[in-house]
Every structure is written in structure tokens, then in C-alpha cells.
Design an enzyme around this catalytic site. Structure first.
Site, PDB file in Angstrom:
ATOM      1  N   PHE A 195      15.115  19.642  -1.496  1.00  9.33           N
ATOM      2  CA  PHE A 195      13.746  19.172  -1.760  1.00  9.33           C
ATOM      3  C   PHE A 195      13.545  17.750  -1.215  1.00  9.33           C
ATOM      4  O   PHE A 195      12.500  17.444  -0.635  1.00  9.33           O
ATOM      5  CB  PHE A 195      13.492  19.228  -3.276  1.00  9.33           C
ATOM      6  N   ARG A 247       1.580   8.504  12.787  1.00  8.05           N
ATOM      7  CA  ARG A 247       1.151   9.728  13.485  1.00  8.05           C
ATOM      8  C   ARG A 247      -0.367   9.931  13.452  1.00  8.05           C
ATOM      9  O   ARG A 247      -0.968  10.381  14.424  1.00  8.05           O
ATOM     10  CB  ARG A 247       1.841  10.923  12.816  1.00  8.05           C
ATOM     11  N   TYR A 271       0.848  -1.205   0.000  1.00 11.74           N
ATOM     12  CA  TYR A 271       0.000   0.000   0.000  1.00 11.74           C
ATOM     13  C   TYR A 271       0.884   1.257   0.000  1.00 11.74           C
ATOM     14  O   TYR A 271       0.668   2.183  -0.786  1.00 11.74           O
ATOM     15  CB  TYR A 271      -0.962  -0.002   1.205  1.00 11.74           C
ATOM     16  N   ARG A 330     -11.337   4.541   9.435  1.00 15.72           N
ATOM     17  CA  ARG A 330     -10.375   3.740   8.666  1.00 15.72           C
ATOM     18  C   ARG A 330      -9.102   3.542   9.484  1.00 15.72           C
ATOM     19  O   ARG A 330      -8.898   4.201  10.495  1.00 15.72           O
ATOM     20  CB  ARG A 330     -10.068   4.407   7.331  1.00 15.72           C
TER      21      ARG A 330
HETATM   22  C1  IN0 Z   1       6.194  14.179  -1.950  1.00 15.22           C
HETATM   23  C2  IN0 Z   1       7.236  14.031  -0.886  1.00 15.22           C
HETATM   24  C3  IN0 Z   1       8.653  13.866  -1.398  1.00 15.22           C
HETATM   25  C4  IN0 Z   1       9.492  14.948  -1.530  1.00 15.22           C
HETATM   26  C5  IN0 Z   1      10.817  14.764  -1.938  1.00 15.22           C
HETATM   27  C6  IN0 Z   1      11.310  13.515  -2.257  1.00 15.22           C
HETATM   28  C7  IN0 Z   1      10.487  12.400  -2.131  1.00 15.22           C
HETATM   29  C8  IN0 Z   1      10.970  11.127  -2.466  1.00 15.22           C
HETATM   30  C9  IN0 Z   1      10.156  10.035  -2.333  1.00 15.22           C
HETATM   31  C10 IN0 Z   1       8.819  10.188  -1.961  1.00 15.22           C
HETATM   32  C11 IN0 Z   1       8.334  11.421  -1.641  1.00 15.22           C
HETATM   33  C12 IN0 Z   1       9.128  12.555  -1.712  1.00 15.22           C
HETATM   34  O1  IN0 Z   1       7.214  15.045   0.099  1.00 15.22           O
HETATM   35  C13 IN0 Z   1       5.962  15.556   0.507  1.00 15.22           C
HETATM   36  C14 IN0 Z   1       6.149  16.489   1.695  1.00 15.22           C
HETATM   37  C15 IN0 Z   1       4.878  17.292   1.997  1.00 15.22           C
HETATM   38  O2  IN0 Z   1       3.982  17.358   1.208  1.00 15.22           O
HETATM   39  N1  IN0 Z   1       4.792  17.880   3.173  1.00 15.22           N
HETATM   40  C16 IN0 Z   1       3.597  18.553   3.639  1.00 15.22           C
HETATM   41  C17 IN0 Z   1       3.252  17.993   4.947  1.00 15.22           C
HETATM   42  C18 IN0 Z   1       1.917  17.368   4.970  1.00 15.22           C
HETATM   43  O3  IN0 Z   1       1.588  16.801   6.022  1.00 15.22           O
HETATM   44  O4  IN0 Z   1       1.183  17.457   3.987  1.00 15.22           O
HETATM   45  C19 IN0 Z   1       3.816  20.012   3.871  1.00 15.22           C
HETATM   46  O5  IN0 Z   1       2.815  20.731   3.847  1.00 15.22           O
HETATM   47  O6  IN0 Z   1       4.945  20.420   4.112  1.00 15.22           O
HETATM   48  C20 IN0 Z   1       4.947  14.479   0.793  1.00 15.22           C
HETATM   49  O7  IN0 Z   1       4.575  14.274   1.935  1.00 15.22           O
HETATM   50  N2  IN0 Z   1       4.446  13.753  -0.273  1.00 15.22           N
HETATM   51  C21 IN0 Z   1       4.833  14.001  -1.608  1.00 15.22           C
HETATM   52  C22 IN0 Z   1       3.864  14.076  -2.600  1.00 15.22           C
HETATM   53  C23 IN0 Z   1       4.201  14.388  -3.898  1.00 15.22           C
HETATM   54  C24 IN0 Z   1       5.531  14.630  -4.197  1.00 15.22           C
HETATM   55 CL1  IN0 Z   1       5.950  15.055  -5.807  1.00 15.22          CL
HETATM   56  C25 IN0 Z   1       6.532  14.544  -3.240  1.00 15.22           C
HETATM   57  C26 IN0 Z   1       3.349  12.793  -0.022  1.00 15.22           C
HETATM   58  C27 IN0 Z   1       3.744  11.299   0.152  1.00 15.22           C
HETATM   59  C28 IN0 Z   1       2.448  10.505   0.291  1.00 15.22           C
HETATM   60  C29 IN0 Z   1       4.560  11.070   1.410  1.00 15.22           C
HETATM   61  C30 IN0 Z   1       4.518  10.792  -1.046  1.00 15.22           C
END
Ligand code: IN0
Length: 409
Positions: A289, A219, A172, A229
Site C-alpha cells: 500500500f 506533472r 502547503y 492556479r
Molecule cells: C494517499 C497516498 C498514500 C498511500 C500510501 C502511503 C502514503 C504515505 C504518505 C502519504 C500518502 C500515502 O496515495 C495515494 C495514491 C493515489 O490515490 N493514486 C491515484 C492516482 C491519482 O492520480 O489520483 C490512483 O488512482 O491510483 C495518493 O495520491 N494520495 C493519498 C490520499 C489519501 C491516502 Cl489515505 C493515501 C493523495 C496525496 C495528496 C498524495 C496524499
């Protein structure tokens, strides 16, 4: 953040000061103001969905900035559909599985999101995202569409399936976060800013996503169970609770803490891969990033570990702590020091009575050793005692001069 928090954490106040100095002055040169009309709207959507992370994306190298902004928005769109409990099952599955085609359909919008979806407006104006996506270089489009397809199918599968075994849990998390890692690594390589090998070592990229997603799932247990869920694998929680509701109930607290610590331990196992992944990133804006979400994640796991509040409410790291982490995510050595610091916090909270005690010790010991051996300056030093001593001296001096005003002269 309360005033007292800033007093108790002066280093965070310092980090906040520098963050404001760097981001506040709106000099007309900020990257988002240099882009075309529709792309500007996409950056506005980005700020709407995630304020702090939007800033990190906007600071990315111009070769990657727009592609990653659009990748993020497309994934947010998909996630908003997955999350929406008001969309009937069959319709939801069809939308998820077709989303990789939808991103090529001019004018597509979605106005049927449930009232609880905070990003519903993104889908209402999704035609803007689609138009900009189609303007990206084909190489980027192919990667984003491929990830969207695999993720959509994976999410559709889990609208029926439940997360029972540890394999389910990893699968998942792979669909919703590991694949993001795959996509980003491939985009980094495609841009030419990172080596081709980055886009090929996909197991490491997967771990990056899994560490973030497992931290979120650990968390968010209270909120998720209250919403009906649960993403904690049954294989873990059923050892300590009969039902998901029991897991967060006060009467089961001691046993549920064992489950919580097992969830944290499961996430910590990804640390070696996270370090190896970050070690191969060369371009500074790409590094930041990638590193910021990871340092936030280790801080969150350290906060959640052995913390009963996780089962009662939604715990969050302090704003000041987050700003300090942002300032310390610039290079690998600094990131390693951050990890070391939080691993020490976890070690201090590790309870010999907990079934995970031995495993936590092993993981933390190994991760700390690896960091100490690879850091140029050797093992990081803990400055807490020194800060405390300085504070004590200042306090004693103040008391002394207060009581002996004559000593001023
Ligand atoms: C992310 C990831 C992310 C960033 C950089 C490298 C990565 C490599 C592998 C996988 C994910 C990676 O980072 C974000 C961070 C984020 O959105 N932070 C939020 C906090 C929050 O709670 O929403 C903020 O407001 O600061 C992330 O969490 N995800 C994400 C989504 C798309 C992309 Cl392109 C990059 C979501 C997830 C589900 C963890 C992949």
C-alpha cells in the site's frame, strides 16, 4: 494503450497478463463482498474516485482496510471542497475548518459542488461515509479527526495565501499530503500491525506525502495554469518566467525547462527518507500500500524530468508500466531496484547545460550508491542490452530462414 506500446514493452504485457489473472476472476470471496451494506457502498465510492488505488486498499489487512478506506474518502471529501472554485471564499474556509466536526454529524450531505467536481457525488452521499466512520474503533476515529482538523485549517490558510517561497511549498504540501503520511503511520501503529515507532517518526511519514504531492504538482503544471492556479513556488518559476502563463507558453520553452528540472530536483531530495520509511514497514499488505504510490511517483518524475511535453499537456506513465510497477512493489529490494532503474533514466537525461545539473548528479549518485550498498545482490544490472541482443538474434534468425527456406529441413 496502443498495440505498438505492448509490442515495444513486452515486460509490461507480461505484468498486465498477471494483473488480469489475479484481479479478473470474480470469485465471490473478494474482500469488498464480505462487508456490511453501508461499508460496501463506501468501497463503491472508493472505486468511483480511484480505480487502481481502490484495489490496493481492498487488499489491506482486515484490521486496517475499512479505516483506511474511510480515511481516504474523508480526505477526498475535504479535497473536493478545497478544489471547488464555485464555493465563495468565506464559505469554503468555514467548511474546511469545520470538516473535522462534520464527520461526526449524522445525515450531513453537500449538494452544492460545482459542475467540474468529479467527486461531487461522494459529498451528495456523505452521510453514508459519516455513519461508517462513527462505527470505527475510537482510536482510529481520533487519529482521522485530528488529521482532518489540521488539514482543513491548513487548506483554509492557502485559500488566501499563495505558494511563494520554498518554505510555503513545503508547508502547503505538508498540509495536503504530509499530514496524510502522519495519519497513516499513526493508524498503522494503532492497528498493532506496525511498531509504535512508525507512528512516532513523523518526519519520515511527511516526506512520503511530500514526494507524492510534489510529483503531482510538477506533472500537473499545464492543467493547473490553464485552470488559473499554480502550485509551483514563485521562488522557482519567477527565475525563468515573468508570469505563470509565460511558464507554459512555447516562446519561453528553454527557460521553463530549467524551472521544470528544478521542480523535479526538489522532489528527488525526499528519496532517502522514502527509503528509510519503507525500510521500517513489516506487514506485507501495508508495505505494498505504501510502496505502490512511491514507485509510481519515481516513474512519473523520471518521465517529467527534462521533458518539454509536461509544459504542453498532462503526461502520464503507460498503463502497462503502472501494472509492472504494482507487481514490483512487493518488497524493499524490488522497490529499490525500481528506484535504481528510474534514477538511471534521470541520469541519462541530465543535461550539463541545465543549472540543476550538478545537484541532480549529486542526488542521483548518492541515492544509487545507497541502494547498491544496501541491496543483497549488489548493484542492479541493466538488462536492456541483453534483451536487445536476444531480440536481434531472433530477428536475424527469422530473416535467415525466410531467405533460405531450405535450411528448415
Ligand atoms: C494517499 C497516498 C498514500 C498511500 C500510501 C502511503 C502514503 C504515505 C504518505 C502519504 C500518502 C500515502 O496515495 C495515494 C495514491 C493515489 O490515490 N493514486 C491515484 C492516482 C491519482 O492520480 O489520483 C490512483 O488512482 O491510483 C495518493 O495520491 N494520495 C493519498 C490520499 C489519501 C491516502 Cl489515505 C493515501 C493523495 C496525496 C495528496 C498524495 C496524499
Amino acid at each position: 494503450m496502443a498495440f505498438i506500446d505492448w509490442v515495444l514493452h513486452p515486460t509490461e504485457l507480461w505484468a498486465a497478463f498477471w494483473y488480469v489473472m489475479r484481479h479478473a476472476p470474480p470469485d465471490e470471496k473478494t474482500p469488498k463482498l464480505q462487508v456490511s451494506g453501508d461499508m460496501k457502498r463506501c468501497y463503491d465510492f472508493l472505486e468511483m474516485t480511484s480505480r487502481s488505488f481502490a484495489a490496493v486498499i481492498q487488499e489491506l489487512h482486515p484490521k486496517l482496510r475499512d479505516a483506511i478506506c474511510l480515511f481516504y474518502l474523508i480526505l477526498r471529501g475535504l479535497d473536493t471542497i478545497e478544489d471547488d472554485m464555485t464555493i465563495p471564499g468565506a464559505k469554503k474556509r468555514s467548511l474546511l475548518e469545520k470538516f473535522h466536526e462534520i464527520i461526526y454529524q449524522d445525515g450531513w450531505t453537500f449538494k452544492e459542488s460545482g459542475p467540474d467536481e468529479k467527486d461531487a457525488l461522494l459529498l451528495v452521499d456523505f452521510d453514508v461515509v459519516i455513519a461508517e466512520f462513527k462505527r470505527l474503533p475510537t482510536g482510529y476515529q481520533v487519529i482521522i479527526a485530528d488529521i482532518t482538523k489540521n488539514m482543513g485549517f491548513g487548506m483554509a490558510k492557502y485559500t488566501r495565501a499563495r505558494v511563494e517561497s520554498l518554505e510555503d511549498y513545503n508547508e502547503y504540501c505538508h498540509y495536503v499530503a504530509g499530514l496524510v503520511g502522519h495519519g497513516l503511520s499513526r493508524l498503522f501503529s494503532e492497528s498493532g500491525l506496525e511498531d509504535r515507532s512508525v507512528g512516532e517518526k513523523l518526519a519520515l511519514a511527511n516526506s512520503m506525502g511530500l514526494f507524492l504531492q510534489k510529483t503531482n504538482i510538477t506533472r500537473d503544471i499545464n492543467e493547473d495554469v490553464l485552470d488559473g492556479r499554480c502550485f509551483w513556488p514563485k521562488a522557482i518559476w519567477s527565475k525563468f518566467a515573468d508570469t505563470e502563463d509565460t511558464l507554459i507558453s512555447k516562446s519561453n520553452r528553454d527557460k521553463s525547462m530549467n524551472a521544470l528540472n528544478e521542480m523535479c530536483t526538489n522532489a528527488l531530495a525526499h528519496i532517502p527518507d522514502v527509503m528509510e520509511y519503507l525500510d521500517q514497514i513489516n506487514e506485507p499488505t501495508v508495505f505494498k500500500f505504501c510502496a505502490i504510490p512511491q514507485t509510481m511517483a519515481i516513474a512519473t518524475i523520471a518521465l517529467c524530468f527534462n521533458n518539454p511535453k509536461v509544459l504542453d499537456t498532462n503526461v502520464k506513465i503507460r498503463k502497462g508500466e503502472a501494472l509492472k510497477l504494482i507487481s514490483q512493489s512487493n518488497n524493499l529490494d524490488s522497490v529499490k531496484r525500481v528506484f535504481y532503474r528510474y534514477l538511471e533514466r534521470i541520469e541519462a537525461k541530465n543535461d550539463p547545460k541545465d543549472p540543476m545539473y550538478g545537484q541532480v548528479r549529486k542526488i542521483v549518485d548518492k541515492a544509487k550508491k545507497d541502494i547498491a550498498n544496501s541491496l543483497k545482490g549488489g548493484a542492479p544490472v541493466n538488462h536492456t542490452a541483453a534483451y536487445f541482443a536476444v531480440a536481434l538474434v531472433i530477428f536475424a534468425a527469422l530473416v535467415f530462414f525466410y531467405q533460405n527456406p531450405a535450411a528448415w529441413i
